[in-house]
Motif scaffolding. Structure first.
Motif, PDB file in Angstrom:
ATOM      1  N   UNK A 200       7.551  -1.869  -2.137  1.00 17.96           N
ATOM      2  CA  UNK A 200       7.604  -1.895  -0.670  1.00 17.96           C
ATOM      3  C   UNK A 200       6.182  -1.691  -0.168  1.00 17.96           C
ATOM      4  N   UNK A 201       5.673  -2.702   0.520  1.00 20.54           N
ATOM      5  CA  UNK A 201       4.341  -2.646   1.103  1.00 20.54           C
ATOM      6  C   UNK A 201       4.520  -2.661   2.617  1.00 20.54           C
ATOM      7  N   UNK A 202       3.880  -1.725   3.301  1.00 22.44           N
ATOM      8  CA  UNK A 202       4.172  -1.488   4.713  1.00 22.44           C
ATOM      9  C   UNK A 202       2.881  -1.207   5.478  1.00 22.44           C
ATOM     10  N   UNK A 203       2.719  -1.862   6.615  1.00 23.71           N
ATOM     11  CA  UNK A 203       1.557  -1.586   7.457  1.00 23.71           C
ATOM     12  C   UNK A 203       1.698  -0.213   8.096  1.00 23.71           C
ATOM     13  N   UNK A 204       0.641   0.571   8.044  1.00 23.49           N
ATOM     14  CA  UNK A 204       0.687   1.955   8.519  1.00 23.49           C
ATOM     15  C   UNK A 204       0.368   2.004  10.013  1.00 23.49           C
ATOM     16  N   UNK A 205       1.346   1.566  10.816  1.00 24.68           N
ATOM     17  CA  UNK A 205       1.168   1.490  12.269  1.00 24.68           C
ATOM     18  C   UNK A 205       2.464   1.954  12.922  1.00 24.68           C
ATOM     19  N   UNK A 212       6.463  10.823   4.740  1.00 22.33           N
ATOM     20  CA  UNK A 212       5.325  10.597   3.843  1.00 22.33           C
ATOM     21  C   UNK A 212       5.694   9.595   2.745  1.00 22.33           C
ATOM     22  N   UNK A 213       5.914   8.339   3.157  1.00 20.58           N
ATOM     23  CA  UNK A 213       6.453   7.330   2.249  1.00 20.58           C
ATOM     24  C   UNK A 213       5.545   7.063   1.059  1.00 20.58           C
ATOM     25  N   UNK A 219       3.521   1.467  -0.700  1.00 23.07           N
ATOM     26  CA  UNK A 219       2.105   1.153  -0.525  1.00 23.07           C
ATOM     27  C   UNK A 219       1.847   0.949   0.964  1.00 23.07           C
ATOM     28  N   UNK A 220       1.098   1.863   1.578  1.00 24.93           N
ATOM     29  CA  UNK A 220       0.741   1.761   2.993  1.00 24.93           C
ATOM     30  C   UNK A 220      -0.593   1.050   3.112  1.00 24.93           C
TER      31      UNK A 220
END
Length: 436
Positions: A200-205, A212-213, A219-220
């Motif tokens: 899981x890749x996620x934009x940190x916005x 606290x993923x 992956x932030x």
């Protein structure tokens, strides 16, 4: 699973998940999960045949929106609801309706603004490039329709990060339910079977905080687009390369087809020659290694994914996953042989009968129009690709048309397996140039 990992470690105790269903089958999911106190079994299948099971405890409730839309909207509008994540499939972004996913969200956003409650973060987990932007446009369109004065507030305060989710997870069946009790001693009416691999890749916005993923393996990143493009053009488009030929050759389970050397060769050739050259570098990912791991994942016998699942809803999938590869390679002079063959295999599958004359159930939102068109193509070979809503101007591009028509004619005259043999082992330099 990721939130459950955090909870198991004593992290993110203030977070939990409430599911919301909108489709008819989701009423039973609501009933099952409420009866099971929100618990379900996740069964992971490893390529070596080993298996493991764990109970997921991060779901605290589940609503079925059509039964109580008011309660659903209030849940979405509640101050405690800080993230709205969505998995609604590729075709679910076109509907403009106050009772749709986006209609419910639009109404909840209006109530939040009226009550002075901050905006949530809305996370699309669907297999669409730039899914955060697509979700933003869908929400905004519904806001403009239902609450026009709300648009500026939504634009300023709501966040729509893009994400990429990568795990092969087949539909839960009665066999999976029986197997959970037989193999693990768990009486679960809705267990989930998945491959062991997960990403899981996620934009940190985020508008109002997040768990606290990163502590659970998420992956932030600042920009998810290289990762989502990799997944869509390799895994998702790879499934499309495989499935129609596989069905026409008689395969019904994905792992059986992927373990056939001819199909493994097809996938590798597509990955190496057509898909990977269209991708940007992906931080931390070796693309050739990832593509080879995909073939191992497709061949995992424990997952028992069905070819029929991959063949369904093609009109939502191929334009988003495969045709961008075709267009990029047309623009650069790159090869389009195998992607064009995939489109032709879909067109042949959409005729609704296989090479033995057995019926094919074509599951697609556009089946009512696509099947008659496909059945006309023996006399009108470009009929299928003349649908500009799906294919744009590709029916006017000679190089694509020639490659497509050669394969379609070969599927009719030679059959699927013989066509693949010629594509992979024949005079490939001439395949695109022959116009039957």
């Amino acid at each position: 699973m990721y939130v459950d990992r955090l909870l198991q470690r004593g992290l993110a105790r203030e977070w939990g998940i409430c599911g919301i269903g909108v489709m008819p089958a989701d009423r039973r999911m609501r009933d099952v999960l409420r009866a099971q106190d929100g618990l379900y079994t996740l069964i992971l299948e490893h390529p070596d045949g080993s298996r493991e099971a764990r109970v997921i405890g991060s779901i605290v409730d589940y609503f079925y929106a059509p039964d109580d839309p008011e309660a659903t909207i209030e849940l979405l509008a509640a101050p405690a609801t800080r993230i709205v994540s969505m998995t609604i499939t590729e075709g679910g972004y076109q509907v403009r309706d106050s009772e749709s996913v986006f209609g419910l969200i639009a109404e909840a956003l209006a109530r939040r603004r009226e009550r002075g409650i901050g905006a949530p973060t809305i996370v699309s987990c669907d297999n669409i490039e730039h899914n955060g932007e697509v979700a933003r446009r869908a929400v905004t369109a519904h806001v403009e329709l239902l609450h026009p004065g709300l648009v500026d507030w939504v634009t300023e305060h709501t966040r729509f990060p893009s994400s990429m989710v990568d795990r092969i997870t087949p539909v839960t069946t009665s066999d999976i339910v029986a197997g959970a009790e037989r193999d693990f001693g768990v009486a679960d009416e809705w267990p989930v079977v998945a491959e062991a691999f997960a990403s899981w890749v996620l934009e940190d916005d985020f508008a109002d905080g997040r768990p606290p993923l990163e502590e659970a393996g998420v992956l932030l990143v600042d920009d998810v687009s290289p990762y989502e493009q990799m997944k869509l053009r390799l895994l998702n488009a790879g499934h499309q390369c495989l499935c129609y030929f596989a069905w026409l050759c008689g395969y019904r389970l994905v792992h059986d087809a992927a373990r056939d050397p001819l199909f493994a060769e097809l996938l590798l050739a597509y990955f190496d020659s057509e898909a990977i050259p269209t991708l940007r570098p992906v931080p931390g990912i070796d693309l050739p290694a990832y593509s080879r791991e995909l073939i191992e994942r497709f061949g995992n016998p424990g997952v028992r994914d069905t070819v029929a699942r991959l063949c369904a809803y093609s009109s939502d999938r191929i334009p988003k996953w495969l045709l961008p590869v075709v267009r990029d390679n047309l623009a650069t002079g790159g090869p389009i042989r195998l992607a064009s063959a995939t489109v032709a295999s879909w067109a042949r599958y959409a005729e609704g009968s296989d090479e033995r004359g057995e019926p094919i159930e074509v599951v697609d939102n556009l089946a009512g129009s696509l099947v008659p068109i496909a059945r006309s193509q023996r006399g009108h070979p470009t009929a299928f690709i003349e649908n500009t809503a799906l294919f744009g101007d590709l029916a006017q591009v000679p190089r694509f048309v020639e490659a497509y028509r050669w394969v379609l004619d070969s599927l009719h005259s030679r059959g699927a397996r013989a066509t693949l043999e010629v594509l992979l082992h024949g005079d490939v330099n001439n395949v695109e140039e022959v116009n039957p």
